[in-house]
Design a protein around this motif. Structure first.
Motif, PDB file in Angstrom:
ATOM      1  N   PRO A   1      50.527  42.800  81.782  1.00 29.38           N
ATOM      2  CA  PRO A   1      51.205  41.505  81.084  1.00 29.38           C
ATOM      3  C   PRO A   1      49.889  40.617  80.936  1.00 29.38           C
ATOM      4  O   PRO A   1      49.621  39.878  79.840  1.00 29.38           O
ATOM      5  CB  PRO A   1      52.206  41.164  82.326  1.00 29.38           C
ATOM      6  N   LEU A   2      48.991  40.513  81.888  1.00 30.75           N
ATOM      7  CA  LEU A   2      47.968  39.561  81.658  1.00 30.75           C
ATOM      8  C   LEU A   2      47.114  39.987  80.652  1.00 30.75           C
ATOM      9  O   LEU A   2      46.549  38.991  79.903  1.00 30.75           O
ATOM     10  CB  LEU A   2      47.235  39.305  82.995  1.00 30.75           C
ATOM     11  N   LEU A   3      46.726  41.176  80.305  1.00 32.08           N
ATOM     12  CA  LEU A   3      45.992  41.844  79.326  1.00 32.08           C
ATOM     13  C   LEU A   3      46.763  41.592  78.006  1.00 32.08           C
ATOM     14  O   LEU A   3      46.028  41.294  76.893  1.00 32.08           O
ATOM     15  CB  LEU A   3      45.617  43.183  79.720  1.00 32.08           C
ATOM     16  N   THR A   4      48.184  41.959  77.983  1.00 29.07           N
ATOM     17  CA  THR A   4      48.761  41.908  76.707  1.00 29.07           C
ATOM     18  C   THR A   4      48.884  40.275  76.321  1.00 29.07           C
ATOM     19  O   THR A   4      48.697  40.254  74.947  1.00 29.07           O
ATOM     20  CB  THR A   4      50.228  42.385  77.143  1.00 29.07           C
ATOM     21  N   ALA A   5      48.804  39.436  77.256  1.00 27.10           N
ATOM     22  CA  ALA A   5      48.863  37.901  76.731  1.00 27.10           C
ATOM     23  C   ALA A   5      47.536  37.749  75.830  1.00 27.10           C
ATOM     24  O   ALA A   5      47.664  36.975  75.022  1.00 27.10           O
ATOM     25  CB  ALA A   5      49.028  37.229  77.824  1.00 27.10           C
ATOM     26  N   LEU A   6      46.483  38.497  75.988  1.00 24.07           N
ATOM     27  CA  LEU A   6      45.391  38.278  75.329  1.00 24.07           C
ATOM     28  C   LEU A   6      45.283  38.515  73.873  1.00 24.07           C
ATOM     29  O   LEU A   6      44.129  38.238  73.099  1.00 24.07           O
ATOM     30  CB  LEU A   6      44.208  38.838  76.081  1.00 24.07           C
TER      31      LEU A   6
END
Length: 502
Positions: free
Chosen positions: A328-333
């Motif tokens: 999720p943290l990567l997808t937000a980028l």
């Protein structure tokens, strides 16, 4: 036209499988031998030996095509270099041997590649004469080992009898009295020649010379080998400053070698700042250094990717250390305004095998070509589930080659008919690389669908209905100039076997 200019044009236009072009090259060389000065002859030979692979094919062509009695036998009474070079490839071994002896009597750097060729000759008398002569000449004058000579020796080293010249050219490099030769070969324009010389003299080059090669040579392998030799010396002599200098190189193969040396000298704290390096190998080394110094790599990466301007190396590092828990943290980028960040996030998600298909599909039209390429790569496993209309629209995008290439990659992963239709369509693309790939793929796929009477293999079905077959044939007819008449004819035969077709 000047005779030398004719040779240069013939060399530039020669293709190894084009007999006519090779005939023109031979005629141009012999014209220089007849009408030019010795200086012109050596210049003509230099133009030829700048392409050693062409020289080898020309040698085989002369032996194969110039054997007929109607061909003029080169006269060896006059020792013109071009005449000797052509004669050294003659089909008659006695003529080749005489040409070799004349070259040995009047040695010159310009004829050395032709002498090297004969050291792998299949006739023992020719081969022995050339080998003995090469050894004597190099012992007397090591500077005869020109870059063209070395490049020719490297090529024939792959042959059954080609190792002798390679070994003899190593001998002068391994002696300390040939610094000039080493300098000449280390600055040669051909990367294989520089690699050959560096492997032979790296043990006696100084740290400054090795560091200069590691930092400035255009060839990746030369940089890596020079950096390894420099780092080895620096570790032995405890010169950590030079290792830190190489660690700042823009080339990853140089940085990893220098950082490994710093770890061996007991300086892991100097390696920890490379946790965000773009190279995955360097990040792994930096994480080991972080563990030795008590730094938590995962905490570092978590904080780094949430910064206002995330480092692309931190994105890869978080995927490598945090795994799927941080998807999720990567997808937000993926909403980050920096295209290099979006591209590296896509690469990280693909490495974790967790690709949010709807979100990544939207990036197939991204403003950045790099992002479009990474999005297509990430979606390849899901290509059959993507909307076909979207992919066909991408393949016909009038403005952006990157979008067309992405559409073609994804269409190629669908059924056999779709992949073939996409290849035929792409063969007429205005972008040369995409057109070449489409032409090659279309030809390969059509041949796979064509039965061969002498090959017993099942012929796959195209999977098309009569309407689709007719459309495909019409499309191929429109691209017959790029697909060739033969390929279109094969496709016509394939489509006749489609059930329901006429």
């Amino acid at each position: 036209m000047d005779v030398l200019e004719r040779v240069r044009l013939a060399v530039a236009g020669a293709r190894v499988r084009d007999g006519g072009a090779l005939e023109e090259l031979i005629a141009a060389l012999l014209e220089v031998g007849r009408t030019g000065s010795p200086g012109d002859s050596f210049e003509a030979l230099r133009a030829l030996t700048e392409r050693p692979a062409l020289l080898l094919h020309l040698d085989a062509f002369i032996r194969r095509e110039w054997w007929h009695p109607t061909r003029p036998t080169p006269g060896l009474a006059e020792a013109d270099p071009v005449v000797l070079a052509v004669a050294a490839s003659h089909a008659d071994g006695r003529i080749r041997e005489r040409a070799v002896r004349r070259m040995l009597d009047q040695p010159h750097p310009g004829t050395m590649p032709f002498l090297v060729l004969r050291t792998s000759d299949w006739v023992r008398q020719v081969r022995d004469t050339a080998c003995a002569g090469l050894a004597v000449l190099l012992h007397a004058n090591p500077l005869l080992a020109t870059p063209a000579t070395v490049r020719t020796a490297l090529l024939i080293n792959r042959r059954r009898r080609g190792a002798f010249a390679h070994a003899q050219l190593l001998v002068p490099l391994l002696t300390r009295s040939t610094t000039a030769l080493a300098g000449t070969l280390l600055t040669a324009p051909e990367a294989p020649v520089r690699r050959f010389a560096l492997d032979a003299v790296a043990h006696r080059l100084g740290l400054r010379d090795l560091a200069a090669l590691a930092e400035r040579d255009p060839d990746r392998q030369v940089r890596a080998r020079a950096a390894e030799a420099a780092a080895r010396q620096a570790v032995w002599t405890d010169q950590a400053e030079l290792l830190r200098r190489l660690a700042r190189s823009r080339h990853a193969e140089v940085r990893i070698t220098a950082l490994t040396g710093l770890m061996r000298t007991g300086s892991p704290q100097t390696v920890v700042p490379y946790l965000d390096d773009p190279s995955a190998l360097i990040r792994a080394l930096a994480r080991e250094a972080a563990r030795r110094t008590g730094t938590d790599p995962l905490a570092h990466y978590r904080a780094a990717v949430q910064a206002a301007e995330p480092q692309v190396g931190a994105i890869g590092g978080l995927a490598e250390t945090g795994g799927r828990a941080y998807v999720p943290l990567l997808t937000a980028l993926l909403d980050n305004p920096a295209p290099q960040v979006r591209a590296h996030v896509l690469r990280a998600l693909r490495s974790l095998d967790v690709v949010p298909v709807p979100r990544v599909t939207a990036l197939l039209r991204d403003d950045s070509a790099a992002v479009v390429k990474e999005a297509a790569a990430a979606l390849l496993p899901s290509a059959t589930h993507l909307p076909a209309d979207l992919l066909w629209d991408m393949l016909t995008d009038p403005q952006r080659p990157a979008v067309r290439r992405a559409g073609y990659r994804l269409l190629s992963r669908r059924d056999r008919f779709t992949a073939l239709r996409a290849a035929v369509l792409a063969s007429g693309d205005t972008h040369p690389r995409l057109a070449a790939r489409g032409r090659t793929d279309a030809t390969t796929r059509i041949r796979e669908l064509t039965p061969h009477p002498w090959i017993t293999r099942p012929v796959p079905a195209l999977g098309a209905d009569p309407a689709q077959a007719a459309e495909l044939l019409t499309l191929a007819e429109e691209h017959r100039t790029v697909l060739t008449e033969g390929t279109v004819h094969l496709l016509r035969d394939v489509l006749r076997r489609v059930p329901g077709s006429r």
